[in-house]
Each structure stands twice: as structure tokens, then as C-alpha cells.
Design a protein around this motif. Structure first.
Motif, PDB file in Angstrom:
ATOM      1  N   LEU A  56     -13.605   6.527 -18.382  1.00  0.00           N
ATOM      2  CA  LEU A  56     -13.865   6.468 -19.587  1.00  0.00           C
ATOM      3  C   LEU A  56     -15.257   5.424 -19.863  1.00  0.00           C
ATOM      4  CD1 LEU A  56     -11.409   5.970 -22.445  1.00  0.00           C
ATOM      5  CD2 LEU A  56     -13.327   4.578 -22.683  1.00  0.00           C
ATOM      6  N   LYS A  81     -12.413  13.980 -15.162  1.00  0.00           N
ATOM      7  CA  LYS A  81     -12.723  14.141 -16.372  1.00  0.00           C
ATOM      8  C   LYS A  81     -13.385  12.890 -17.051  1.00  0.00           C
ATOM      9  CE  LYS A  81     -11.904  18.460 -16.424  1.00  0.00           C
ATOM     10  NZ  LYS A  81     -13.058  19.338 -16.326  1.00  0.00           N
ATOM     11  N   THR A  82     -14.704  13.111 -17.718  1.00  0.00           N
ATOM     12  CA  THR A  82     -15.153  11.807 -18.435  1.00  0.00           C
ATOM     13  C   THR A  82     -14.971  11.863 -19.874  1.00  0.00           C
ATOM     14  OG1 THR A  82     -16.789  12.033 -16.606  1.00  0.00           O
ATOM     15  CG2 THR A  82     -17.323  10.603 -18.534  1.00  0.00           C
ATOM     16  N   VAL A  83     -14.637  10.783 -20.432  1.00  0.00           N
ATOM     17  CA  VAL A  83     -14.550  10.721 -22.006  1.00  0.00           C
ATOM     18  C   VAL A  83     -15.662   9.449 -22.365  1.00  0.00           C
ATOM     19  CG1 VAL A  83     -13.054   9.760 -23.957  1.00  0.00           C
ATOM     20  CG2 VAL A  83     -12.063  11.070 -22.149  1.00  0.00           C
ATOM     21  N   ALA A 102     -19.219  16.277 -20.950  1.00  0.00           N
ATOM     22  CA  ALA A 102     -18.073  15.244 -21.149  1.00  0.00           C
ATOM     23  C   ALA A 102     -16.971  16.264 -21.570  1.00  0.00           C
ATOM     24  CB  ALA A 102     -18.719  14.298 -21.824  1.00  0.00           C
ATOM     25  N   ASP A 104     -14.460  14.523 -23.766  1.00  0.00           N
ATOM     26  CA  ASP A 104     -14.043  14.274 -24.925  1.00  0.00           C
ATOM     27  C   ASP A 104     -14.815  13.094 -25.376  1.00  0.00           C
ATOM     28  OD1 ASP A 104     -12.939  14.125 -27.515  1.00  0.00           O
ATOM     29  OD2 ASP A 104     -11.024  14.089 -26.839  1.00  0.00           O
ATOM     30  N   PHE A 105     -14.814  12.520 -26.621  1.00  0.00           N
ATOM     31  CA  PHE A 105     -15.697  11.091 -27.004  1.00  0.00           C
ATOM     32  C   PHE A 105     -14.581  10.553 -27.890  1.00  0.00           C
ATOM     33  CE2 PHE A 105     -16.494  13.962 -30.494  1.00  0.00           C
ATOM     34  CZ  PHE A 105     -16.733  13.131 -31.752  1.00  0.00           C
ATOM     35  N   LEU A 106     -14.990   9.060 -27.993  1.00  0.00           N
ATOM     36  CA  LEU A 106     -14.346   8.148 -28.948  1.00  0.00           C
ATOM     37  C   LEU A 106     -15.496   7.346 -29.388  1.00  0.00           C
ATOM     38  CD1 LEU A 106     -11.485   6.773 -26.535  1.00  0.00           C
ATOM     39  CD2 LEU A 106     -11.374   8.209 -28.814  1.00  0.00           C
ATOM     40  N   THR A 118      -6.205  10.202 -26.527  1.00  0.00           N
ATOM     41  CA  THR A 118      -7.386  10.969 -25.493  1.00  0.00           C
ATOM     42  C   THR A 118      -7.027  10.897 -24.311  1.00  0.00           C
ATOM     43  OG1 THR A 118      -9.020  10.294 -27.304  1.00  0.00           O
ATOM     44  CG2 THR A 118      -9.871  10.695 -25.207  1.00  0.00           C
ATOM     45  N   THR A 122      -6.420  14.055 -21.814  1.00  0.00           N
ATOM     46  CA  THR A 122      -7.120  13.959 -20.499  1.00  0.00           C
ATOM     47  C   THR A 122      -6.599  14.236 -19.427  1.00  0.00           C
ATOM     48  OG1 THR A 122      -8.921  12.735 -21.900  1.00  0.00           O
ATOM     49  CG2 THR A 122      -9.089  13.132 -19.423  1.00  0.00           C
TER      50      THR A 122
END
Length: 454
Positions: A56, A81-83, A102, A104-106, A118, A122
Motif C-alpha cells: 500500500l 498486489k499494489t494499492v 495497480a 486498487d486505490f484509496l 480494500t 486485496t
């Protein structure tokens, strides 16, 4: 097993907040958290923690930003996996990060409820990916093991097939040589009796003839003026020529009978091809007997010149061997040389043949106290390297046209020399330099058998 998450952010308070938020899961072993202040430090953490599940990361950081870190993480391990995290106003970079892979995102400020959702989503994806990878690896390993088993089965089947081919070749060749040996032995036996009868009586015929000639000489001395009828017969029959030529004729007949006797002895020597026991024999007798069998193929014919045989025999001791089997080897190799020379002569002019006649050289020597060597060399066209590699292979390979050979000869010869006698058989050749077969065999087989048994 604890899920391992790497948080990358240059805000020092974030580490405290996240650790406080997930302290219970950390304490129970559900989560393991790793922190870094920038992308460069994050890469070091990734190298130190190869079992990371997710990262993250903030997008805007010193030294190395989040987008650069994302690209490098994709190269290191696509399973991580990268957020990405950034302000809502930085939506352009968030969109770029999503396009670069990516998960997902926040947006900042981080809503911990969104963060929880999230992370769970993930980690669930990562667990599924790892499970799929595990199952795929298991299937691949099963497939590899199955392929290995099938390859081993194929190898075993190939060995069985080669053994069957070898056995079949040996049976065919053994039957051929046994039949030839029986035929030669029968011919030798049939010729032997009348030849011995002729040869034995020639001595008496010579003695009787000499006595008659002595009588005629004495008669001529006692009666120098014979009856006119006798004188006329003497002149008609050319008695002086008969008296001179008759001993020569008898001597020539005796030489011919002796020659036939020697040929019969040679044929009987060669006819040992069906003998199964091992014994001490003369290698030279075996070679000579084989050359007698092949004599007709060595003579000049209307369509080809004669092939000369040069013998360079050393002083060999008797060799303990399977005499018939070894004669079979000599037959196969000499036949191979003849088969190479005859087509070669068809391509040469009479002057070339005259200047360089076809020759097969047979050389024997003692290597040491335990081994002897037999070399058979022709001055034919030689062999190519690709042919050399197949000379002693199973009988599906032959350089001869259809109907002129089965390819069994050299294959069987190799088996006889190497397997049956514990010797060595090799071929030396270069294009245009002829072919030389070299046979090395032990002088005493019983010592080899005893050594093998021990």
C-alpha cells in the motif's frame, strides 16, 4: 499464516496509526506489517521480505515516487498486489497508476473502514492467486512426473526393442553362418575322400611311371635297332617328348592335388562356424580360411579388376576364442572391404586402377602379454563422418542398396568382438583414405571370465 503488508508513506504518523488500528490482528498473528518512507526504501523491504502479499503506497514521495515503485514491483513479482494512495485532487496520477497495474486505490485522508475493505479484498485476491499458482504448480509437477515416467517407459521399451533387434539379428546371422558352415563342411568332406584317393595314388603312379621309363631306357640301350614297326610307333608318338614331359605332368598333378587338399583343410577350418565351445586357435588360419571362401570375389572379372590381398602377419600365439564366431567377424569385415572397393573401381579409369590397384591389407600383431590386434584396411573411397557414427548400430541402418545387404554384418561383428570376447572393435576412416577396422581381443578368455565373476 499471517498476511504480510508493506505500507509506504513519508508521513511518520501513519506507521503509528496503522499499527494502532491493527494491533489486535498483529498480536494474534493474522497480520504482519512492514513500513517504508519512500520507494527506494520500499524496494529494500521487498527484497528482505520475499513473502509479501500486498503493498500500500503513497504516490507522492521523495527519492522515488509511487508510480516508479509500482513499475518496479510489477517487474519483481507480479503476484504482489499494489494499492495506491493519493489525494482526491491527484486523480490523474491515480488513473495512471491503475493503468500501470495497480490493484486498487484509496484517497486521502484515509478512511479506515475503506482501508479495511480494500485490504480484505486485496488479500482475498492474493490468496486466490497463490492458491491457483499452487494448484498449477502441483499439476505441472504431476505432469513432469508423468512425463518422466513415460520417458522412462519409452527408454525401457527402446531397450527392449534394441535387445529384440539384436537377438533377431544374431539368430538370423547365426543361422546363415551355421548353414554356410554345414555346406562348406559337407563340400569339404565330399571332396576330401576322392582327393586323398588321387593324392595317395599319385605317389605310386609316379613310381610306376619311373620304372616304366627306366625299362624303356634299358630296352633302347639293349636294342638300339628295334623292329621297324616299333620304330615307326616311337616316331609317331614322339617318345622322347613323352619321356621328358610325363614326369612334369605327374609333378604338376601332385602339386594340384596338394593344393586341393590344402583348400579342403582350409574349408574344414572355416566350417567351425557352428562350433559353440571356446578353444585356442590360430587367428591366421581363420583369416586364411575366410579368404579362401571369398577368393571368387577377389579375382578379376570382366567388369572389375582383381583385389590384391597383402598379409602382414605378426608372430601371434594361439588365441582362446569362439573360432567360428571370429571367422564370422573376418568374413563380415572383408566382405565390407570388397563391397567398398568394387563400386569404387567402376568409377576409376584403367590407368588409375593400374597405378593404384585395389588392395586389402591384413595386419596382425601382439600388443602385450594379454592382447592381440587384427587390422583389416582397404584403399577404397573411405567413409563420411555421418556414416561412421552408424556403422555398429542396430540393423535398421545400411549403406548398401536394397537387395544387396541387411546391415547386420558389422552390427553382429561388434557384438561378437565386444560382448562375446570382451574386446574392442573400431573403425578409422577419412573420405578418400580408405577404411580400417581394428580388432583387439584378449589372448586368454578364461582369465577375463574369472575377473568378471569376481
Amino acid at each position: 499464516m499471517a498476511a504480510k503488508i508493506l505500507f509506504v508513506d513519508d508521513e511518520p504518523d501513519l506507521e503509528v496509526l496503522i499499527s494502532q488500528k491493527y494491533r489486535k490482528k498483529i498480536r494474534t498473528g493474522e497480520l504482519e506489517l512492514v513500513f517504508a518512507r519512500n520507494g527506494a526504501e520500499a524496494l529494500e523491504k521487498v527484497r528482505d521480505n520475499p513473502d509479501l502479499d500486498m503493498v500500500l503506497t503513497d504516490l507522492n514521495m521523495p527519492v522515488m515516487d509511487g508510480l516508479t515503485l509500482l513499475a518496479k514491483l510489477n517487474e519483481i513479482d507480479p503476484l504482489i498486489k499494489t494499492v495506491v494512495v493519493s489525494a482526491y485532487s491527484d486523480m490523474a496520477n491515480i488513473r495512471k497508476a491503475m493503468n500501470c497495474g495497480a490493484f486498487d486505490f484509496l484517497t486521502k485522508p484515509i478512511d479506515f473502514q475503506d482501508l479495511e475493505i480494500t485490504i480484505n479484498k486485496t488479500l482475498q485476491c492474493v490468496r486466490q492467486l497463490k492458491e491457483n499458482l499452487r494448484l498449477r504448480q502441483e499439476k505441472e509437477e504431476e505432469l513432469r512426473q508423468s512425463e518422466a515416467r513415460e520417458r522412462e517407459k519409452a527408454i525401457q521399451l527402446q531397450r527392449v526393442l534394441q535387445d529384440l533387434q539384436r537377438t533377431q539379428a544374431q539368430l538370423i546371422q547365426a543361422e546363415k553362418m551355421s548353414s554356410l558352415g554345414q555346406l562348406v563342411a559337407g563340400v569339404a568332406h565330399e571332396i576330401n575322400n576322392p582327393v586323398n584317393f588321387i593324392y595317395g595314388n599319385l605317389t605310386y603312379v609316379g613310381d610306376y611311371t619311373q620304372e616304366l621309363l627306366d625299362l624303356i631306357d634299358l630296352y633302347q640301350q639293349c636294342y638300339p635297332n628295334p623292329d621297324p614297326k616299333i620304330q615307326a610307333l616311337i616316331e609317331d608318338t614322339d617318345l622322347d617328348f613323352i619321356i621328358e614331359d610325363l614326369p612334369k605332368m605327374l609333378s604338376s598333378m601332385k602339386v594340384g592335388a596338394e593344393r586341393i587338399r590344402q583348400i579342403v583343410i582350409t574349408l574344414r577350418t572355416f566350417s567351425r562356424v557352428d562350433e559353440a565351445e571356446m578353444k585356442q586357435v590360430s587367428i591366421h588360419e581363420g583369416i586364411d580360411s575366410t579368404l579362401v571362401i571369398l577368393q571368387n570375389r577377389l579375382k578379376a572379372k570382366p567388369d572389375r579388376p582383381a583385389i590384391q590381398i597383402v598379409k602382414e602377419y605378426g608372430d601371434l600365439p594361439p588365441v582362446e576364442c569362439y573360432a567360428g564366431a571370429l571367422n564370422q567377424v573376418f568374413m563380415n569385415i572383408l566382405s565390407h572391404a570388397i563391397d567398398a572397393l568394387n563400386p569404387h573401381n567402376n568409377k576409376r579409369s584403367p590407368d588409375e586402377i593400374k597405378n593404384q590397384p585395389s588392395v586389402i591389407t591384413v595386419r596382425t600383431q601382439v600388443l602385450n602379454l594379454d592382447w592381440v590386434r587384427i587390422s583389416i584396411k582397404d584403399n577404397g573411397p573411405g567413409l563420411d563422418m555421418d556414416v561412421m557414427g552408424h556403422l555398429f548400430t542396430p540393423p535398421d541402418f545400411t549403406t548398401k542398396p536394397v537387395g544387396e545387404g541387411t546391415g547386420l554384418g558389422l552390427f553382429i561383428s561388434y557384438d561378437i568382438v565386444v560382448q562375446k570376447h570382451g574386446g574392442q572393435l573400431r573403425c578409422c576412416s577419412e573420405p578418400g583414405q580408405g577404411v580400417e577396422f581394428v580388432i583387439d581381443i584378449p589372448i586368454v578368455q578364461s582369465d577375463r571370465a574369472a575377473l568378471k565373476a569376481s
